[in-house]
Design a protein around this motif. Structure first.
Motif, PDB file in Angstrom:
ATOM      1  N   LEU A 172     -13.850  -2.370  -1.714  1.00 21.88           N
ATOM      2  CA  LEU A 172     -12.557  -2.037  -0.983  1.00 21.88           C
ATOM      3  C   LEU A 172     -11.678  -1.932  -1.667  1.00 21.88           C
ATOM      4  CD1 LEU A 172     -13.460  -2.028   2.715  1.00 21.88           C
ATOM      5  CD2 LEU A 172     -13.623   0.001   1.358  1.00 21.88           C
ATOM      6  N   LEU A 173     -11.626  -3.731  -2.078  1.00 22.07           N
ATOM      7  CA  LEU A 173     -10.696  -4.898  -2.659  1.00 22.07           C
ATOM      8  C   LEU A 173     -10.430  -4.267  -4.415  1.00 22.07           C
ATOM      9  CD1 LEU A 173      -8.614  -6.875  -2.412  1.00 22.07           C
ATOM     10  CD2 LEU A 173     -11.114  -7.964  -3.940  1.00 22.07           C
ATOM     11  N   VAL A 174     -11.323  -3.694  -4.315  1.00 21.08           N
ATOM     12  CA  VAL A 174     -10.456  -2.902  -6.321  1.00 21.08           C
ATOM     13  C   VAL A 174     -10.217  -1.559  -5.973  1.00 21.08           C
ATOM     14  CG1 VAL A 174     -11.543  -1.600  -8.226  1.00 21.08           C
ATOM     15  CG2 VAL A 174     -12.671  -3.414  -7.733  1.00 21.08           C
ATOM     16  N   ALA A 175     -10.588  -0.848  -5.355  1.00 19.71           N
ATOM     17  CA  ALA A 175     -10.344   0.254  -5.095  1.00 19.71           C
ATOM     18  C   ALA A 175      -8.602   0.120  -4.173  1.00 19.71           C
ATOM     19  CB  ALA A 175     -10.660   1.388  -3.467  1.00 19.71           C
ATOM     20  N   LEU A 176      -8.218  -0.658  -3.251  1.00 20.56           N
ATOM     21  CA  LEU A 176      -6.848  -0.975  -3.038  1.00 20.56           C
ATOM     22  C   LEU A 176      -6.297  -1.902  -3.992  1.00 20.56           C
ATOM     23  CD1 LEU A 176      -8.098  -2.319   0.795  1.00 20.56           C
ATOM     24  CD2 LEU A 176      -6.807  -0.306  -0.063  1.00 20.56           C
ATOM     25  N   ILE A 177      -6.730  -2.594  -4.901  1.00 23.67           N
ATOM     26  CA  ILE A 177      -5.608  -3.091  -6.074  1.00 23.67           C
ATOM     27  C   ILE A 177      -5.136  -1.910  -6.701  1.00 23.67           C
ATOM     28  CG2 ILE A 177      -5.650  -4.827  -7.565  1.00 23.67           C
ATOM     29  CD1 ILE A 177      -7.528  -6.335  -5.914  1.00 23.67           C
ATOM     30  N   ALA A 178      -5.891  -0.945  -6.861  1.00 17.86           N
ATOM     31  CA  ALA A 178      -5.264  -0.291  -8.081  1.00 17.86           C
ATOM     32  C   ALA A 178      -4.777   0.782  -7.721  1.00 17.86           C
ATOM     33  CB  ALA A 178      -6.852   0.820  -8.682  1.00 17.86           C
ATOM     34  N   GLY A 179      -5.002   0.875  -6.392  1.00 16.78           N
ATOM     35  CA  GLY A 179      -3.910   1.817  -5.736  1.00 16.78           C
ATOM     36  C   GLY A 179      -2.038   1.176  -5.389  1.00 16.78           C
ATOM     37  N   LEU A 180      -2.712   0.106  -5.401  1.00 19.45           N
ATOM     38  CA  LEU A 180      -1.089  -0.770  -5.096  1.00 19.45           C
ATOM     39  C   LEU A 180      -0.540  -0.904  -6.267  1.00 19.45           C
ATOM     40  CD1 LEU A 180       0.535  -3.454  -3.080  1.00 19.45           C
ATOM     41  CD2 LEU A 180      -0.806  -4.690  -4.117  1.00 19.45           C
ATOM     42  N   ILE A 181      -1.392  -1.256  -7.421  1.00 19.46           N
ATOM     43  CA  ILE A 181      -0.783  -0.951  -8.875  1.00 19.46           C
ATOM     44  C   ILE A 181       0.188   0.166  -8.872  1.00 19.46           C
ATOM     45  CG2 ILE A 181      -1.258  -0.899 -11.695  1.00 19.46           C
ATOM     46  CD1 ILE A 181      -3.846  -3.117 -10.721  1.00 19.46           C
ATOM     47  N   THR A 182      -1.018   1.621  -8.685  1.00 17.95           N
ATOM     48  CA  THR A 182       0.014   1.952  -9.432  1.00 17.95           C
ATOM     49  C   THR A 182       1.315   2.775  -8.080  1.00 17.95           C
ATOM     50  OG1 THR A 182      -1.122   3.881  -7.858  1.00 17.95           O
ATOM     51  CG2 THR A 182      -1.531   3.963  -9.887  1.00 17.95           C
ATOM     52  N   HIS A 183       1.825   2.433  -6.919  1.00 17.42           N
ATOM     53  CA  HIS A 183       2.411   2.203  -6.122  1.00 17.42           C
ATOM     54  C   HIS A 183       3.451   1.193  -6.461  1.00 17.42           C
ATOM     55  CE1 HIS A 183       4.180   2.703  -1.905  1.00 17.42           C
ATOM     56  NE2 HIS A 183       4.327   1.196  -1.860  1.00 17.42           N
ATOM     57  N   TRP A 184       3.177   0.379  -6.348  1.00 22.10           N
ATOM     58  CA  TRP A 184       3.978  -0.779  -7.599  1.00 22.10           C
ATOM     59  C   TRP A 184       5.074  -0.181  -8.619  1.00 22.10           C
ATOM     60  CZ3 TRP A 184       1.141  -5.596  -7.718  1.00 22.10           C
ATOM     61  CH2 TRP A 184       1.541  -6.608  -6.830  1.00 22.10           C
TER      62      TRP A 184
END
Length: 654
Positions: free
Chosen positions: A222-234
């Motif tokens: 879950l953490l990997v999926a959310l961190i990757a999403g956060l990177i593209t969101h930034w």
């Protein structure tokens, strides 16, 4: 918010159960939940912002799962169909729907979004229905999956383009400039995430897998999926894009099946909330008032998609029957179409009445899909004016990543590896599942067909194609885990299940749990020794093989039970379960003398033989009467053998 979610889930559970009974997909039940609870229904949910946040996470996890399924080898093996048929479908259907949208007085940006949503087909419903209809390995199915694969890939640029279209209000030059900048940021995001995935994450997940902690593995996923999403969101891109990239970088490794199994419960629940929020956009009273337009849009969409897929497939050399069947299978709007509509509605790119109409079209087309797939042969026969019933499409070779008529080997220790080697020599298709990350990586480096994961998980067994397997081999020593796995796979398949165990102490438990055959290593080792002894003693090989077969068919009858000795190093628990041999001599005054076997009534033991005056009797029937001097050879668990001895001698007459 907590009460709202409980209320929504309660309605969803009831409607999913109802829709399952009438054989409609769960997606429609979630949409119906949104209609009932939304502002155009009973208005049970007033504040939607928090629910929409959870729903957005559902899209993130959906794209993460899609990334796990996406792989360059799979794409390359199907490139002719994926790029030709899939790419042609996306471009041609998108172009025609965009033109139709402009003629319907939409701005070109709005028409593009509508076309992007309508060209999508439902991967979830189509694959599920094809599997249930036993059609997954037909040529029509291969064509359909090729188109679905390209559509799934096309979602990613659409997710980038829609926010840009909303920001620039139709200014082509600014949109082109922003698309270029988005491409640069996208390439940076891809390079960053894939680099991390290639050089860092395999090591991280290897260490996590070594801990054998399910909780740690799930949280890390879950953490990997959310961190990757956060990177593209930034970077100003979609969170779903980052999740897709994260899934793609992990999908090439050995942990793909375990990752998908771990994230699926979160994805399914949150995706359910997403479809509920889509259902809330559906203004049912308004649609009923304007039903002619709804029907017209539905018919135009489905007929256009059917005809274009038919023409494209025919141009690639496919038969008319397969081309038309593929068009029928892909005629509906898909779940990613709803994702694009939701994003456009959030950015106010499309008016809510139009979104409501398109959602209604999608819901109705999805509802028709199971019927279209089940009846596609009859429909094709009628449309092609064929008088005879068209036989089912011939089977093609399995698609990459699919399994059929194969052997599943659970556990890759010495036994599992030996089995796999002989399967490979004989050319029998197989796949292996093991949870030791070091062993899995070593085997992958050696070119073996192996997956990392917990074999006792139902989701992983389904990914391995347990419902289409020829046999399942359980090689690990943990009896309780083997029983747990048997309980999972038996309702899913009719395949034979072979279980390896150390000795015969747990044979009955495993057979009761559903094992077709149980192979105790100690007894099989003894049989091999016997075969060698008989061979060097001059016994013909045919007689030896017949004897071995007889022993296996008789569940190792002559190998059960053994004499315990003073140096027998057997734990107390095993000694109470393992069958032992024990000889008892009936001296004068023994209770059993003059009584028959039926009268003595021994429990949980068997008479292996009775020796009387030097003659050994192996067939001890119920009317056999004991006499003084008889030597009785009993076989059974220790505690029951002791009770039987007391009974025969008269120390205990209860």
């Amino acid at each position: 918010m907590f009460i709202d979610i409980i209320l929504l889930l309660s309605i969803a559970v009831a409607l999913v159960a109802l829709f399952q009974r009438i054989q409609l997909p769960p997606i429609l039940a979630y949409l119906a939940t949104g209609i009932v609870a939304g502002p155009h229904g009973f208005q049970l949910i007033v504040e939607q912002a928090d629910i929409e946040l959870f729903a957005e996470l559902g899209v993130v996890f959906l794209m993460f799962s899609l990334g796990l399924e996406f792989s360059l080898p799979r794409l390359l093996s199907m490139r002719h169909l994926v790029l030709g048929l899939g790419g042609g479908q996306v471009m041609s259907v998108g172009l025609i729907f965009t033109v139709l949208g402009i003629f319907a007085s939409l701005y070109w940006s709005q028409a593009f979004v509508v076309a992007s949503a309508m060209l999508m087909s439902s991967t979830a419903i189509v694959i599920k229905q094809l599997a249930e209809s036993k059609l997954l390995n037909t040529r029509m199915s291969k064509l359909s999956i090729s188109v679905l694969l390209f559509q799934d890939i096309a979602v990613v640029p659409f997710l980038i383009m829609i926010p840009l279209l909303a920001q620039q209000s139709g200014n082509v030059m600014l949109i082109a400039e922003q698309m270029g900048w988005a491409l640069v940021k996208g390439l940076f995001a891809v390079s960053l995430i894939l680099s991390v995935g290639r050089w860092i994450l395999p090591t991280v997940f290897k260490e996590i897998a070594l801990t054998r902690s399910d909780e740690l593995f799930v949280m890390s996923t879950l953490l990997v999926a959310l961190i990757a999403g956060l990177i593209t969101h930034w970077l100003g891109l979609s969170m779903a894009l980052g999740a897709f990239l994260a899934g793609m970088m992990l999908g090439e490794g050995p942990y793909r099946h375990q990752l998908e199994a771990d994230i699926r419960p979160f994805r399914d629940v949150l995706m359910g909330l997403f479809f509920i929020t889509i259902g809330m956009l559906l203004n049912l009273p308004s649609l009923l008032e304007d039903w002619p337009r709804l029907i017209i849009v539905l018919v135009v969409m489905m007929l256009t998609k059917i005809m274009l897929v038919f023409v494209l497939a025919k141009s690639l050399g496919e038969s008319s029957r397969n081309a038309l069947s593929t068009g029928l299978v892909l005629a509906q709007m898909g779940e990613f179409g709803f994702v694009l509509l939701a994003l456009a509605g959030k950015l106010e790119l499309l008016p809510l009445p139009l979104i409501s109409t398109l959602v209604g079209v999608g819901v109705m087309s999805m509802a028709m899909t199971p019927w279209l797939i089940n009846r596609h042969q009859d429909i094709v026969r009628r449309l092609m004016f064929q008088s005879k019933v068209v036989p089912k499409s011939g089977l093609s070779s399995p698609l990459p990543g699919q399994y059929i008529d194969h052997v599943i080997v659970c556990g890759y220790g010495r036994s599992g590896q030996t089995i796999a080697r002989f399967l490979k020599i004989e050319g029998i298709p197989y796949t292996v599942i093991d949870r030791d990350p070091v062993r899995v990586q070593e085997a992958l480096n050696g070119g073996e067909k192996i997956e990392f994961g917990d074999a006792s998980r139902r989701e992983i067994q389904m990914m391995l194609g347990v419902d289409k397997a020829k046999s399942i081999i359980i090689t690990f020593k943990d009896t309780e885990k083997a029983i747990e796995l048997l309980k999972i796979v038996k309702p899913l398949t009719d395949a034979k299940v072979l279980v390896r165990t150390t000795d015969d102490s747990t044979m009955q438990k495993l057979q009761d749990a559903g094992a077709t055959d149980v192979v105790p290593e100690s007894l099989e080792g003894s049989l091999m020794m016997v075969s060698h002894v008989l061979a060097i003693s001059g016994v013909p090989i045919k007689r030896i093989l017949k004897r071995l077969q007889h022993e296996r068919q008789g569940h190792y009858n002559h190998l059960h039970g053994f004499y315990f000795g003073g140096e027998s190093n057997i734990p107390f628990e095993e000694s109470e379960v393992l069958e032992r041999l024990h000889a008892i001599r009936l001296e004068q005054g023994a209770y059993a003398i003059g009584k028959t076997v039926a009268e003595v009534k021994l429990k949980e033991v068997s008479y292996r033989a009775v020796r009387r005056q030097g003659v050994e009797l192996t067939h001890v029937h119920p009317d056999f009467m004991f006499a003084a001097g008889d030597v009785i050879l009993l076989c059974g668990p220790s505690r029951y053998v002791k009770r039987a001895e007391h009974r025969l001698l008269g120390d205990w007459a209860g």
